[in-house]
Write a protein that holds these residues in place. Sequence first.
Motif, PDB file in Angstrom:
ATOM      1  N   THR A  60       0.841  -1.205   0.000  1.00  0.00           N
ATOM      2  CA  THR A  60       0.000   0.000   0.000  1.00  0.00           C
ATOM      3  C   THR A  60       0.871   1.248   0.000  1.00  0.00           C
TER       4      THR A  60
ATOM      5  N   HIS B 193       1.073   4.115  -3.087  1.00  0.00           N
ATOM      6  CA  HIS B 193       0.725   5.521  -2.867  1.00  0.00           C
ATOM      7  C   HIS B 193       1.923   6.453  -3.032  1.00  0.00           C
TER       8      HIS B 193
ATOM      9  N   TYR C 293      -5.588   9.899  -0.363  1.00  0.00           N
ATOM     10  CA  TYR C 293      -6.268   9.342   0.798  1.00  0.00           C
ATOM     11  C   TYR C 293      -6.224   7.825   0.732  1.00  0.00           C
ATOM     12  N   TYR C 294      -6.019   7.201   1.887  1.00  0.00           N
ATOM     13  CA  TYR C 294      -6.077   5.742   1.956  1.00  0.00           C
ATOM     14  C   TYR C 294      -6.914   5.297   3.144  1.00  0.00           C
TER      15      TYR C 294
ATOM     16  N   GLN D 182      -8.765   1.232   3.826  1.00  0.00           N
ATOM     17  CA  GLN D 182      -8.964  -0.061   3.160  1.00  0.00           C
ATOM     18  C   GLN D 182     -10.352  -0.228   2.559  1.00  0.00           C
ATOM     19  N   ASN D 183     -11.345   0.500   3.041  1.00  0.00           N
ATOM     20  CA  ASN D 183     -12.707   0.385   2.509  1.00  0.00           C
ATOM     21  C   ASN D 183     -13.122   1.560   1.628  1.00  0.00           C
ATOM     22  N   SER D 184     -12.161   2.362   1.202  1.00  0.00           N
ATOM     23  CA  SER D 184     -12.462   3.528   0.364  1.00  0.00           C
ATOM     24  C   SER D 184     -11.921   3.334  -1.040  1.00  0.00           C
ATOM     25  N   GLU D 185     -12.456   4.121  -1.944  1.00  0.00           N
ATOM     26  CA  GLU D 185     -11.959   4.125  -3.319  1.00  0.00           C
ATOM     27  C   GLU D 185     -10.473   4.482  -3.297  1.00  0.00           C
ATOM     28  N   MET D 186      -9.694   3.742  -4.071  1.00  0.00           N
ATOM     29  CA  MET D 186      -8.241   3.963  -4.088  1.00  0.00           C
ATOM     30  C   MET D 186      -7.887   5.271  -4.787  1.00  0.00           C
TER      31      MET D 186
ATOM     32  N   GLN E  77      -8.017   8.486  -4.087  1.00  0.00           N
ATOM     33  CA  GLN E  77      -8.695   9.776  -4.008  1.00  0.00           C
ATOM     34  C   GLN E  77      -7.616  10.798  -3.693  1.00  0.00           C
TER      35      GLN E  77
END
Length: 164
Positions: A50, A54, A125-126, A128-132, A134
């Motif tokens: 991750t 990023h 923004y990171y 784990q349950n959000s759109e990658m 952003q």
Amino acid sequence: VDLSLSYLCGYLNIRGLTEDWPELCTFFEAEVIGPRHSFLTKKWDADEKTDRQHWTKFPNFSTAEPHLKNDSLEYDFMENDMVFMRWKEHFLVPDHKIKSITGASFAGFYYIAFQKSTETILGFYYHQNSEMFQHLTLKHVGDGTGEKDCGTGAGRATAGFEFA
């Protein structure tokens, strides 16, 4: 700001994010990548993969990439044009008891790059349950003193940034 501790904190004042919250403010703390914080996050559900995904999104990361895997290497943010950070929002201001709001999240964190020469901030923004991936891009619009911090009534020195 305490660069000796590779630390800063502040308020993010956000307008127009959700209909229910036309203006909101969060308190955040930042880890500045350098003597005390490596590029490897090791928390907030971020692993090395991750982190690599990023950090390598930043256009000027190539000069810092050799430092990514080696925790013992120190990135010298004072001698480089790029200052890399992680920003973690903790709570809404002034009501710190609110832990979540519909249509927005501060459960994750931002990978941040501040380019000194252009006075711009790029962040990803990171959570784990959000759109990658952003992202936000902010440009410096001036410094002020005595401005109000998100309705807290506290007058402090401020640096103003807005969406680029």
